[in-house]
Design a protein around this motif. Structure first.
Motif, PDB file in Angstrom:
ATOM      1  N   ARG A   6      33.164  17.819  60.264  1.00 16.46           N
ATOM      2  CA  ARG A   6      32.578  17.060  59.162  1.00 16.46           C
ATOM      3  C   ARG A   6      33.416  15.851  58.792  1.00 16.46           C
ATOM      4  NH1 ARG A   6      31.634  22.276  57.114  1.00 16.46           N
ATOM      5  NH2 ARG A   6      33.400  22.046  55.688  1.00 16.46           N
ATOM      6  N   ARG A  13      33.253  11.806  66.767  1.00 13.51           N
ATOM      7  CA  ARG A  13      32.469  12.955  67.193  1.00 13.51           C
ATOM      8  C   ARG A  13      31.956  12.758  68.611  1.00 13.51           C
ATOM      9  NH1 ARG A  13      27.988  14.998  63.169  1.00 13.51           N
ATOM     10  NH2 ARG A  13      29.930  15.397  62.023  1.00 13.51           N
ATOM     11  N   GLU A 263      26.197  19.491  65.190  1.00 13.53           N
ATOM     12  CA  GLU A 263      25.982  19.517  63.741  1.00 13.53           C
ATOM     13  C   GLU A 263      25.191  20.754  63.322  1.00 13.53           C
ATOM     14  OE1 GLU A 263      23.994  16.684  60.260  1.00 13.53           O
ATOM     15  OE2 GLU A 263      24.062  16.031  62.364  1.00 13.53           O
ATOM     16  N   GLU A 267      26.539  24.047  61.177  1.00  8.27           N
ATOM     17  CA  GLU A 267      25.942  24.456  59.905  1.00  8.27           C
ATOM     18  C   GLU A 267      25.716  25.970  59.859  1.00  8.27           C
ATOM     19  OE1 GLU A 267      21.940  23.534  57.214  1.00  8.27           O
ATOM     20  OE2 GLU A 267      22.331  22.434  59.089  1.00  8.27           O
TER      21      GLU A 267
END
Length: 520
Positions: A6, A13, A263, A267
């Motif tokens: 994050r 990334r 991503e 999560e």
């Protein structure tokens, strides 16, 4: 790991999760897909979390959390059992040695110190019993409640495990499809390369076999076989170029999707981490609860136990104990020293069984309550002197009668004076008051109530009698008999109330006459 992702920028990334544009001989498609902490590079492996299906370990951790709750409950329960068993052993140990002190030789303040140590064990046993109860009633109850609130059992899985597993599958499914396309394109490209290389080798071999000159090859007059190989080689080269382009296109498509894949996977992973954080924090709280239960040093009762023990031991006083012993068992005891006593011929000596008297002498002697007249030269009948001990008593009495003046009647006067004596008498039957010094009239009445005795062989008395009360022999010349037994009385009672009797098994000996009831 997810928190690091994050914080990364989009450009960073892309560096973290990238797929090499060139095929790798080791990994084939993906040369690196990992998270770097900025200090050391993280080596990619085929066992990475990002690989297809490798998230299963994170999901399984939820099931393991439930099992760990159950194991922690077992741990606490077994510790509680140890605490209670220890308390029980302390109580048993204290009881054993308290019984020893009750019957043992220890005395005084030293005995108090012994009991202080035992009292400490009793109090400590109470504390450890309380510890065991707290562990079971408070700590394990909390674990059971938390386990019930956070793990919801379904048909085959926990609800939490099923939900997270479905989310991981949903996130990974698109990326897995793109990965499969890359693997297929890679396979096709590598197959085309192998065909192109094989055809090139065949074409080279064909040229060497025909040994054609360069002019023939250039003019097109080569053999048909060589021409076919050359055409095949061109087709293979075209196929290699085509599969390579397709392979690169699949890789680019996969690389473009990697950022979204990371991503979405992160999560779901964070949800697993949050659930595990709750478990770890709860276990930390439970460990502190266990510490609170086990730590007796903060309990004021625990410290007071040893303060009291120290005070009790300090009260041990050798001078006080030795003084008590001297007063009760030693040189400071009172003594009734012997004094001169005048001889009195009026008192008839008491003869009987040489054993400890069962008549109460708490007042210092025996009170004579009746008078029995004995004529001069009195000799008992032979029927009552068959017992050797009875004969000894009668002969002694006769000698004393002859030593007195002629015509003088030996008289035992009723008096309130007490005479200290060690003579014994027959034991009284249970709950029946008896007076061994009955008068002649009461003796006659007692004799008249009984049946006429029969003479056995050899002139001995033989009267069947029932034992009214159980009697246990205390001397070698006595016999034991149970209540209700039928025995044979062989003599009349002597001065002290004893008779000679024989049991059915042939045993002979003395037994109190008051314990018997004649049957004839």
């Amino acid at each position: 790991m997810a928190s690091i992702i994050r914080r990364l920028s989009n450009a960073e990334r892309g560096k973290v999760a990238r797929v090499s544009q060139e095929p790798s001989s080791d990994t084939g498609v993906i040369s690196e897909m990992s998270i770097n902490n900025g200090d050391e590079p993280v080596q990619a492996s085929s066992d990475s979390f990002w690989e297809v299906g490798k998230y299963a370990r994170t999901v399984t951790r939820i099931d393991n959390g439930y099992k760990l709750c159950s194991s922690l409950k077992q741990l606490i329960t077994s510790r509680a059992e140890i605490e209670k068993a220890y308390a029980k052993q302390l109580s048993q140990w204290s009881k054993k040695w308290n019984d020893f002190l009750d019957k043992g030789p220890e005395y005084g303040t030293t005995q108090g110190a012994w009991r202080g140590v035992l009292e400490e064990s009793d109090k400590l046993a109470d504390l450890h019993t309380e510890v065991g109860d707290k562990l079971v009633n408070n700590v394990t109850t909390s674990i059971k409640q938390w386990q019930k609130e956070n793990y919801h059992k379904s048909m085959m899985h926990f609800k939490e495990t099923k939900e997270l597993d479905d989310q991981f599958k949903k996130v990974q499914k698109p990326w897995e499809k793109k990965l499969n396309k890359v693997l297929t394109a890679k396979k096709d490209y590598h197959a085309a390369c192998r065909n192109e290389k094989s055809t090139a080798n065949q074409e080279n071999n064909a040229r060497a076999d025909t040994a054609m000159s360069s002019d023939q090859i250039e003019s097109g007059t080569a053999s048909p076989r060589l021409k076919k190989l050359q055409e095949k080689l061109k087709k293979c080269q075209i196929e290699v170029e085509s599969t390579q382009e397709k392979y690169n296109a699949c890789l680019n498509d996969l690389n473009g999707y990697n950022s979204k894949y990371i991503e979405d996977m992160t999560e779901v992973f964070e949800k697993c981490q949050a659930f595990e954080r709750q478990r770890i924090d709860f276990f930390k709280k439970i460990m502190f609860d266990i510490h609170q239960c086990l730590d007796l040093s903060v309990d004021s009762r625990y410290s007071s136990v040893y303060t009291t023990l120290h005070s009790t031991i300090s009260n041990t006083d050798a001078d006080k104990d030795l003084r008590w012993w001297s007063n009760n068992h030693g040189a400071d005891m009172a003594m009734a020293w012997p004094v001169f006593e005048e001889y009195s011929p009026d008192l008839k000596p008491i003869h009987g069984k040489e054993k400890k008297s069962q008549i109460s002498t708490s007042e210092g002697g025996i009170t004579i309550t009746s008078i029995k007249q004995n004529p001069d030269h009195f000799v008992p009948s032979t029927s009552s002197t068959t017992n050797n001990r009875q004969t000894s008593r009668t002969s002694t009495h006769s000698q004393q009668s002859h030593s007195s003046q002629q015509g003088y009647n030996n008289t035992v006067a009723e008096t309130s004076d007490t005479v200290n004596t060690n003579a014994s008498s027959a034991p009284a039957p249970p709950q029946v008051a008896s007076n061994p010094f009955g008068d002649a009239e009461s003796d006659d009445e007692h004799g008249s109530q009984g049946s006429v005795p029969t003479q056995g062989s050899g002139g001995c008395m033989s009267v069947p009698a029932r034992v009214l009360y159980e009697y246990k022999a205390e001397e070698e010349d006595e016999i034991s008999a149970g209540a209700g037994d039928i025995i044979t009385r062989l003599s009349d009672q002597d001065d002290m109330g004893w008779v000679k009797a024989m049991c059915k098994d042939g045993r002979e000996g003395l037994i109190p006459f008051s314990y018997l009831e004649d049957l004839q």
